[in-house]
Design a protein around this motif. Structure first.
Motif, PDB file in Angstrom:
ATOM      1  N   UNK A   9      -6.375  56.060  33.898  1.00 51.98           N
ATOM      2  CA  UNK A   9      -5.027  55.661  34.308  1.00 51.98           C
ATOM      3  C   UNK A   9      -4.834  54.152  34.173  1.00 51.98           C
ATOM      4  N   UNK A  10      -5.813  53.390  34.596  1.00 50.61           N
ATOM      5  CA  UNK A  10      -5.716  51.937  34.462  1.00 50.61           C
ATOM      6  C   UNK A  10      -5.646  51.522  32.998  1.00 50.61           C
ATOM      7  N   UNK A  11      -6.424  52.187  32.168  1.00 55.38           N
ATOM      8  CA  UNK A  11      -6.369  51.866  30.736  1.00 55.38           C
ATOM      9  C   UNK A  11      -4.999  52.182  30.150  1.00 55.38           C
ATOM     10  N   UNK A  12      -4.394  53.319  30.568  1.00 52.78           N
ATOM     11  CA  UNK A  12      -3.063  53.668  30.079  1.00 52.78           C
ATOM     12  C   UNK A  12      -2.018  52.656  30.535  1.00 52.78           C
ATOM     13  N   UNK A  13      -2.105  52.240  31.800  1.00 54.89           N
ATOM     14  CA  UNK A  13      -1.149  51.251  32.324  1.00 54.89           C
ATOM     15  C   UNK A  13      -1.277  49.934  31.572  1.00 54.89           C
ATOM     16  N   UNK A  14      -2.500  49.498  31.364  1.00 57.30           N
ATOM     17  CA  UNK A  14      -2.696  48.254  30.634  1.00 57.30           C
ATOM     18  C   UNK A  14      -2.171  48.363  29.207  1.00 57.30           C
ATOM     19  N   UNK A  15      -2.377  49.512  28.591  1.00 63.32           N
ATOM     20  CA  UNK A  15      -1.875  49.708  27.234  1.00 63.32           C
ATOM     21  C   UNK A  15      -0.356  49.671  27.195  1.00 63.32           C
ATOM     22  N   UNK A  16       0.307  50.292  28.204  1.00 62.09           N
ATOM     23  CA  UNK A  16       1.775  50.286  28.263  1.00 62.09           C
ATOM     24  C   UNK A  16       2.309  48.887  28.512  1.00 62.09           C
ATOM     25  N   UNK A  17       1.639  48.150  29.390  1.00 60.00           N
ATOM     26  CA  UNK A  17       2.075  46.782  29.665  1.00 60.00           C
ATOM     27  C   UNK A  17       1.958  45.913  28.424  1.00 60.00           C
ATOM     28  N   UNK A  18       0.872  46.125  27.660  1.00 58.73           N
ATOM     29  CA  UNK A  18       0.728  45.356  26.429  1.00 58.73           C
ATOM     30  C   UNK A  18       1.835  45.670  25.430  1.00 58.73           C
ATOM     31  N   UNK A  19       2.223  46.952  25.339  1.00 59.96           N
ATOM     32  CA  UNK A  19       3.306  47.326  24.431  1.00 59.96           C
ATOM     33  C   UNK A  19       4.628  46.703  24.855  1.00 59.96           C
ATOM     34  N   UNK A  20       4.946  46.747  26.178  1.00 63.96           N
ATOM     35  CA  UNK A  20       6.189  46.149  26.673  1.00 63.96           C
ATOM     36  C   UNK A  20       6.213  44.648  26.436  1.00 63.96           C
ATOM     37  N   UNK A  21       5.086  44.014  26.689  1.00 59.72           N
ATOM     38  CA  UNK A  21       5.026  42.575  26.475  1.00 59.72           C
ATOM     39  C   UNK A  21       5.209  42.237  24.999  1.00 59.72           C
ATOM     40  N   UNK A  22       4.664  43.062  24.132  1.00 62.81           N
ATOM     41  CA  UNK A  22       4.829  42.837  22.705  1.00 62.81           C
ATOM     42  C   UNK A  22       6.279  42.990  22.281  1.00 62.81           C
ATOM     43  N   UNK A  23       6.945  44.058  22.756  1.00 63.67           N
ATOM     44  CA  UNK A  23       8.364  44.254  22.407  1.00 63.67           C
ATOM     45  C   UNK A  23       9.228  43.141  22.976  1.00 63.67           C
TER      46      UNK A  23
ATOM     47  N   UNK B 117       8.348  40.036  23.461  1.00 69.26           N
ATOM     48  CA  UNK B 117       8.133  38.863  22.602  1.00 69.26           C
ATOM     49  C   UNK B 117       8.892  39.002  21.287  1.00 69.26           C
ATOM     50  N   UNK B 118       8.903  40.203  20.747  1.00 68.62           N
ATOM     51  CA  UNK B 118       9.642  40.411  19.499  1.00 68.62           C
ATOM     52  C   UNK B 118      11.143  40.180  19.698  1.00 68.62           C
ATOM     53  N   UNK B 119      11.708  40.691  20.820  1.00 70.15           N
ATOM     54  CA  UNK B 119      13.136  40.471  21.099  1.00 70.15           C
ATOM     55  C   UNK B 119      13.448  39.003  21.309  1.00 70.15           C
ATOM     56  N   UNK B 120      12.568  38.298  21.993  1.00 72.97           N
ATOM     57  CA  UNK B 120      12.792  36.868  22.213  1.00 72.97           C
ATOM     58  C   UNK B 120      12.809  36.107  20.892  1.00 72.97           C
ATOM     59  N   UNK B 121      11.874  36.446  19.998  1.00 76.56           N
ATOM     60  CA  UNK B 121      11.837  35.790  18.694  1.00 76.56           C
ATOM     61  C   UNK B 121      13.078  36.114  17.868  1.00 76.56           C
TER      62      UNK B 121
END
Length: 486
Positions: free
Chosen positions: A404-418, A420-424
């Motif tokens: 579960x922790x690995x899934x949450x971290x993976x989701x947070x990384x995806x949101x943070x990536x998106x 950053x893409x929107x900001x750029x």
């Protein structure tokens, strides 16, 4: 006897009346019966009988006999065969010799079939291929010796070609593997389900007798390498061969001191007889005297002098082999045969072999389970199963939390990536609009300057055009901003 005693205690008057009655009826008079004495023997309560156990062991030993396996290692020319014949006072070298005795042959076949260890096969291939240019042959002498009704099954293994080549690297490997093969064979026989221990012969090496060259300068690199590898797996006894070649007693003592110092510096183990609590003072003094003479400087010879003693005759004099003042051969015979043969076998069985056995089983992945032979208890079984189930659930829960922790971290990384893409993307669009706005302002400036230069009407038209352009530009930017913000 109680009836006799009671009859003897009858009063005389009653006896007389009885006798008159019997005489009147039968006509015979019975003689008076003698009194019987009861003898009671007192047994010694302190004697049980287990003091005769040594006699029982003696009878058993005479019936079964003894066995001893001796490995003799040394360079050619140091008198290995002469030493064997002198130790056992007979010519053993006349026996048929083979490169591999029956025990070793059976052992090799079973090791290939069971595939206990791949490294053993690699070592055997190394011996057969002879990659280093040297080859050490092992010769076996099997015989049965009888003395005063005691039989000894003797197996003497000696080496040929040890240390006789230019490159003697890894010359100890064939000898080390021979000791390990015999240990493996014994371990395999112990683990058989159906076995006949009466027919089983102990193949393990009980003593390794290493002959040191009497150079007077100490141990060579080959000697140190061999002793360091063999001393931890077998009972190593280093001796100085052909001690009669040393000139003086002082030179012999200095040579012994140098060897002991080298053995101590390299932490090399060798066999020393032990002193026990129940040993008498004479035995303790003898063992201490024997240990002080290590390493033993011996000479061997089967020739007899004029007095019938085994000796070596020289132009300057005669040296008796069995004389303790001339060499240490008698101490060697006591150490190996007369006094400490059983101690050598006991240390091999209880110390060296047990250590090798435990390491071997650990390498094979066999773990000790102390619950195999315990009685079955249903309550303990349920408790054990419950504890195992709880441990399994706890393990699953921990794994689920981790997933579960690995899934949450993976989701947070995806949101943070998106994000950053929107900001750029927002930054890029903003830069484009600013460039467009700057271009329009430059056009407006150029139009105003052009209108001013052309006159009033043109200026009025230019004003209107610029107003319309500015209105359109502002409207466009507002629409773009409004769409972006939405």
């Amino acid at each position: 006897m109680s009836t006799v005693a009671s009859s003897s205690s009858v009063e005389p008057q009653q006896q007389g009346s009885i006798e008159t009655e019997q005489s009147s009826t039968v006509g015979q008079i019975l003689p008076q019966q003698p009194e019987f004495k009861i003898i009671k023997k007192k047994l010694n309560q302190g004697y049980v009988g287990f003091a005769n156990l040594p006699k029982q062991y003696h009878r058993k030993s005479i019936r079964q006999g003894f066995e001893f396996n001796l490995l003799l290692v040394g360079k050619n020319g140091l008198g290995k065969r002469t030493l064997i014949n002198t130790l056992f006072n007979r010519d053993l070298t006349q026996k048929a010799e083979v490169d591999e005795d029956e025990v070793s042959r059976l052992l090799s076949e079973k090791l290939r079939r069971l595939q206990l260890q791949e490294s053993l096969n690699d070592a055997n291939n190394l011996e057969n291929s002879n990659d280093n240019g040297s080859k050490v042959n092992l010769k076996s002498i099997n015989t049965v010796i009888e003395e005063n009704g005691v039989s000894l099954r003797l197996n003497v293994i000696h080496t040929e070609g040890f240390g006789d080549y230019i490159n003697n690297t890894d010359s100890y490997i064939p000898i080390l593997k021979e000791i390990e093969r015999r240990y493996d064979y014994h371990l395999e026989q112990e683990n058989l389900i159906s076995r006949d221990m009466s027919e089983f012969k102990d193949p393990r090496i009980h003593c390794v007798l290493y002959l040191i060259e009497p150079n007077g300068h100490g141990l060579t690199d080959l000697d140190l390498e061999f002793c360091s590898k063999i001393g931890s797996i077998a009972n190593l006894i280093p001796i100085i061969a052909k001690s009669d070649s040393l000139k003086t007693v002082e030179e012999t003592v200095e040579f012994k001191t140098s060897i002991l110092k080298q053995l101590d510096q390299h932490n090399i183990e060798f066999f020393k007889p032990s002193v026990y609590e129940n040993d008498d003072k004479e035995n303790i003094a003898y063992i201490e005297n024997l240990v002080e003479k290590f390493p033993l400087a011996v000479m061997a010879g089967t020739d007899l002098d004029s007095n019938g003693n085994r000796a070596r005759v020289y132009p300057w004099g005669t040296l008796n082999v069995d004389n303790a003042d001339h060499n240490d051969f008698t101490y060697l015979k006591d150490l190996i045969i007369k006094q400490f043969m059983e101690e050598l076998k006991e240390k091999t069985n209880k110390v060296l072999y047990e250590e090798y056995r435990s390491q071997k089983l650990v390498q094979l992945g066999i773990k000790q389970d102390n619950t195999i032979f315990k009685e079955f208890d249903p309550v303990e079984k349920l408790i054990e199963e419950k504890s195992l189930h709880e441990a399994k659930l706890a393990k699953l829960e921990t794994e689920m939390k981790q997933i579960f922790q690995e899934k949450v971290l993976e989701k947070e990384k995806k949101l943070q990536k998106s994000e950053n893409e929107l900001f750029l993307k927002h930054k890029e669009m903003k830069e484009k609009l600013m460039k467009q706005l700057k271009a329009l302002e430059e056009k407006k400036y150029h139009l105003e300057m052009h209108l001013q230069s052309n006159g009033g009407v043109d200026s009025t038209k230019a004003d209107e055009t610029s107003k319309n352009g500015s209105v359109n530009a502002s409207t466009t930017t507002k629409e773009k901003k409004k769409g972006f913000l939405r």
